[in-house]
Design a protein around this motif. Structure first.
Motif, PDB file in Angstrom:
ATOM      1  N   ARG A  78      20.593  -6.625 -19.075  1.00 43.94           N
ATOM      2  CA  ARG A  78      20.026  -6.791 -20.407  1.00 43.94           C
ATOM      3  C   ARG A  78      20.743  -5.908 -21.424  1.00 43.94           C
ATOM      4  NH1 ARG A  78      15.129  -8.870 -21.475  1.00 43.94           N
ATOM      5  NH2 ARG A  78      15.666 -10.046 -19.604  1.00 43.94           N
ATOM      6  N   ILE A  79      21.022  -4.664 -21.040  1.00 48.07           N
ATOM      7  CA  ILE A  79      21.735  -3.760 -21.948  1.00 48.07           C
ATOM      8  C   ILE A  79      23.131  -4.301 -22.241  1.00 48.07           C
ATOM      9  CG2 ILE A  79      22.768  -1.461 -22.135  1.00 48.07           C
ATOM     10  CD1 ILE A  79      20.367  -0.327 -20.712  1.00 48.07           C
ATOM     11  N   ASP A  80      23.798  -4.820 -21.226  1.00 44.30           N
ATOM     12  CA  ASP A  80      25.142  -5.355 -21.416  1.00 44.30           C
ATOM     13  C   ASP A  80      25.122  -6.577 -22.333  1.00 44.30           C
ATOM     14  OD1 ASP A  80      28.008  -5.239 -20.622  1.00 44.30           O
ATOM     15  OD2 ASP A  80      27.571  -7.222 -19.788  1.00 44.30           O
ATOM     16  N   ALA A  81      24.096  -7.404 -22.218  1.00 39.01           N
ATOM     17  CA  ALA A  81      23.993  -8.585 -23.082  1.00 39.01           C
ATOM     18  C   ALA A  81      23.815  -8.176 -24.542  1.00 39.01           C
ATOM     19  CB  ALA A  81      22.836  -9.465 -22.623  1.00 39.01           C
ATOM     20  N   ILE A  82      22.984  -7.162 -24.790  1.00 35.66           N
ATOM     21  CA  ILE A  82      22.782  -6.686 -26.155  1.00 35.66           C
ATOM     22  C   ILE A  82      24.058  -6.038 -26.685  1.00 35.66           C
ATOM     23  CG2 ILE A  82      21.464  -5.086 -27.583  1.00 35.66           C
ATOM     24  CD1 ILE A  82      19.114  -5.493 -25.688  1.00 35.66           C
ATOM     25  N   ARG A  83      24.754  -5.318 -25.834  1.00 36.56           N
ATOM     26  CA  ARG A  83      26.011  -4.682 -26.246  1.00 36.56           C
ATOM     27  C   ARG A  83      27.041  -5.739 -26.657  1.00 36.56           C
ATOM     28  NH1 ARG A  83      30.743  -4.073 -24.096  1.00 36.56           N
ATOM     29  NH2 ARG A  83      30.053  -5.025 -22.122  1.00 36.56           N
ATOM     30  N   LYS A  84      27.162  -6.789 -25.876  1.00 34.03           N
ATOM     31  CA  LYS A  84      28.118  -7.848 -26.204  1.00 34.03           C
ATOM     32  C   LYS A  84      27.716  -8.563 -27.489  1.00 34.03           C
ATOM     33  CE  LYS A  84      29.639  -8.766 -21.463  1.00 34.03           C
ATOM     34  NZ  LYS A  84      29.674  -9.752 -20.357  1.00 34.03           N
ATOM     35  N   ALA A  85      26.421  -8.791 -27.669  1.00 29.36           N
ATOM     36  CA  ALA A  85      25.966  -9.447 -28.896  1.00 29.36           C
ATOM     37  C   ALA A  85      26.276  -8.596 -30.124  1.00 29.36           C
ATOM     38  CB  ALA A  85      24.475  -9.728 -28.810  1.00 29.36           C
ATOM     39  N   CYS A  86      26.216  -7.275 -29.966  1.00 27.26           N
ATOM     40  CA  CYS A  86      26.507  -6.383 -31.086  1.00 27.26           C
ATOM     41  C   CYS A  86      28.005  -6.324 -31.372  1.00 27.26           C
ATOM     42  CB  CYS A  86      25.962  -4.991 -30.794  1.00 27.26           C
ATOM     43  SG  CYS A  86      26.350  -3.749 -32.063  1.00 27.26           S
ATOM     44  N   THR A  87      28.793  -6.072 -30.350  1.00 30.05           N
ATOM     45  CA  THR A  87      30.238  -5.907 -30.565  1.00 30.05           C
ATOM     46  C   THR A  87      30.911  -7.198 -31.008  1.00 30.05           C
ATOM     47  OG1 THR A  87      30.581  -6.291 -28.181  1.00 30.05           O
ATOM     48  CG2 THR A  87      30.419  -4.000 -28.937  1.00 30.05           C
ATOM     49  N   SER A  88      30.324  -8.345 -30.662  1.00 32.85           N
ATOM     50  CA  SER A  88      30.892  -9.628 -31.102  1.00 32.85           C
ATOM     51  C   SER A  88      30.316 -10.097 -32.428  1.00 32.85           C
ATOM     52  CB  SER A  88      30.634 -10.699 -30.033  1.00 32.85           C
ATOM     53  OG  SER A  88      29.239 -10.915 -29.854  1.00 32.85           O
ATOM     54  N   PRO A 114      20.040  -6.239 -41.523  1.00 37.53           N
ATOM     55  CA  PRO A 114      18.616  -6.558 -41.314  1.00 37.53           C
ATOM     56  C   PRO A 114      18.372  -7.895 -40.639  1.00 37.53           C
ATOM     57  CG  PRO A 114      18.956  -5.623 -43.500  1.00 37.53           C
ATOM     58  CD  PRO A 114      20.316  -5.827 -42.916  1.00 37.53           C
ATOM     59  N   GLU A 115      19.220  -8.897 -40.904  1.00 37.94           N
ATOM     60  CA  GLU A 115      19.008 -10.213 -40.303  1.00 37.94           C
ATOM     61  C   GLU A 115      19.204 -10.213 -38.788  1.00 37.94           C
ATOM     62  OE1 GLU A 115      20.042 -10.429 -44.521  1.00 37.94           O
ATOM     63  OE2 GLU A 115      21.047  -9.550 -42.766  1.00 37.94           O
ATOM     64  N   GLY A 116      19.866  -9.208 -38.247  1.00 33.36           N
ATOM     65  CA  GLY A 116      20.141  -9.182 -36.817  1.00 33.36           C
ATOM     66  C   GLY A 116      19.139  -8.410 -35.993  1.00 33.36           C
ATOM     67  N   VAL A 117      18.192  -7.751 -36.639  1.00 32.64           N
ATOM     68  CA  VAL A 117      17.226  -6.936 -35.895  1.00 32.64           C
ATOM     69  C   VAL A 117      16.326  -7.810 -35.035  1.00 32.64           C
ATOM     70  CG1 VAL A 117      15.270  -5.360 -36.110  1.00 32.64           C
ATOM     71  CG2 VAL A 117      17.271  -5.064 -37.569  1.00 32.64           C
ATOM     72  N   GLN A 118      15.759  -8.856 -35.630  1.00 37.17           N
ATOM     73  CA  GLN A 118      14.827  -9.710 -34.893  1.00 37.17           C
ATOM     74  C   GLN A 118      15.478 -10.405 -33.690  1.00 37.17           C
ATOM     75  OE1 GLN A 118      11.645  -9.887 -35.164  1.00 37.17           O
ATOM     76  NE2 GLN A 118      11.326 -11.527 -33.689  1.00 37.17           N
ATOM     77  N   PRO A 119      16.675 -11.003 -33.826  1.00 37.25           N
ATOM     78  CA  PRO A 119      17.297 -11.631 -32.645  1.00 37.25           C
ATOM     79  C   PRO A 119      17.542 -10.651 -31.503  1.00 37.25           C
ATOM     80  CG  PRO A 119      18.354 -12.412 -34.643  1.00 37.25           C
ATOM     81  CD  PRO A 119      17.449 -11.298 -35.048  1.00 37.25           C
ATOM     82  N   LEU A 120      18.005  -9.450 -31.796  1.00 34.07           N
ATOM     83  CA  LEU A 120      18.246  -8.470 -30.730  1.00 34.07           C
ATOM     84  C   LEU A 120      16.931  -8.008 -30.111  1.00 34.07           C
ATOM     85  CD1 LEU A 120      21.139  -6.175 -32.046  1.00 34.07           C
ATOM     86  CD2 LEU A 120      21.253  -8.174 -30.557  1.00 34.07           C
ATOM     87  N   ALA A 121      15.879  -7.881 -30.933  1.00 34.61           N
ATOM     88  CA  ALA A 121      14.569  -7.488 -30.399  1.00 34.61           C
ATOM     89  C   ALA A 121      14.018  -8.574 -29.478  1.00 34.61           C
ATOM     90  CB  ALA A 121      13.596  -7.223 -31.541  1.00 34.61           C
ATOM     91  N   GLU A 122      14.193  -9.833 -29.855  1.00 35.33           N
ATOM     92  CA  GLU A 122      13.739 -10.927 -28.993  1.00 35.33           C
ATOM     93  C   GLU A 122      14.540 -10.969 -27.697  1.00 35.33           C
ATOM     94  OE1 GLU A 122      14.100 -14.369 -31.397  1.00 35.33           O
ATOM     95  OE2 GLU A 122      12.250 -13.999 -32.536  1.00 35.33           O
ATOM     96  N   MET A 123      15.844 -10.720 -27.784  1.00 35.89           N
ATOM     97  CA  MET A 123      16.679 -10.684 -26.582  1.00 35.89           C
ATOM     98  C   MET A 123      16.232  -9.554 -25.652  1.00 35.89           C
ATOM     99  SD  MET A 123      20.820 -10.104 -26.312  1.00 35.89           S
ATOM    100  CE  MET A 123      21.121 -11.449 -27.459  1.00 35.89           C
TER     101      MET A 123
END
Length: 276
Positions: A78-88, A114-123
């Motif tokens: 899960r941490i790796d998925a969030i990391r990839k979503a951020c760096t990409s 701000p628009e990216g907070v909710q998607p990462l929180a749901e992930m």
């Protein structure tokens, strides 16, 4: 007879009306029950964590934190998925600030629009239990205004230095001194520019920190982890008690030794007489 005929013809209609009423009541009860079930299902879902945008009137730097309970085997993925979503930059501009993992959980910290907070929180919360969430805001308007005021004052001072350098009657010594002052002003301006950039970056983005924990792994680790300290404490207490008992009995041992020796001499003397 007429009354009997009327009674016979009216009975089926009355029975039909009662049956229709029963069906209406049953349908209403089912509708209410389904509405209640729907409300219960929705109430169990975690509330969204939307990002917050600062305004010119209120210069607020927003930060979010959330804790998710997840099986320990799923946390690294899960941490790796969030990391990839951020760096990409899958959900907007994002900077990875920190990643931490341990035997009982882990965490990841990012700064994102701000628009990216909710998607990462749901992930982060998918398939897990959101244990806690918090959003805070820091008012940095004073710091922003102070930085801008210092920049304006420094710009005015730099302009005066430029006017001095432009004078034709300036000596070489004065020119060297003014040039050094201009270099110092340029360095101060660079520091202020960096501070202003950081402040505006905090206003344009949100800080998001997500922690993952496995409550079962943490509980078992705590239970086994307490065995070592408990054994050490028990050993220290037992040693202290033994030393205290020895200290209390030492005077009696000192007195008992000569008495026992004298008793042994007397017993030996008596037994010799009996043998004779």
């Amino acid at each position: 007879m007429a009354l009997g005929a009327v009674s016979c013809h009216g009975s089926p209609q009355s029975t039909g009306d009662q049956g229709m009423k029963r069906w209406i009541i049953l349908a209403a009860a089912l509708a209410v029950g389904m509405a209640g079930c729907s409300k219960k299902t929705t109430a169990g879902l975690p509330a969204p964590m939307p990002g917050q945008k600062s305004t010119a009137e209120a210069m607020l730097a927003y930060s979010h934190s959330m804790s998710v309970d997840l099986p320990i085997a799923d946390i690294p993925t899960r941490i790796d998925a969030i990391r990839k979503a951020c760096t990409s930059s899958s959900h907007g501009a994002c900077n990875l600030l920190n990643v931490d993992q341990s035997s009982t959980g882990g965490s990841i910290t990012v700064r994102i629009v701000p628009e990216g907070v909710q998607p990462l929180a749901e992930m982060a919360g998918a398939g897990g239990k959101v244990a806690s969430r918090m959003t805070t805001a820091e008012d940095i308007s004073d710091a922003v205004h102070e930085t801008q005021r210092d920049r304006d004052q420094l710009d005015a001072y730099a302009k005066r230095l430029d006017d001095i350098v432009a004078r034709k009657d300036l000596s070489v010594t004065d020119l060297i001194a003014v040039s050094k002052e201009q270099a110092a002003v340029a360095e101060k301006r660079r520091v202020l520019d960096n501070a202003a950039t950081d402040q505006h970056h905090r206003l344009d983005t949100n800080l998001l920190r997500i922690s993952f924990n496995d409550p079962h792994a943490r509980a078992s680790r705590r239970e086994f982890g307490d065995i070592g300290p408990a054994m050490v404490d028990s050993a220290l207490d037992g040693t202290a008690d033994a030393l205290a008992a020895l200290a209390e009995g030492l005077p009696y041992l000192i007195l008992a030794f000569p008495l026992a020796w004298l008793w042994w001499l007397a017993w030996r003397k008596v037994t010799r007489r009996w043998r004779k």
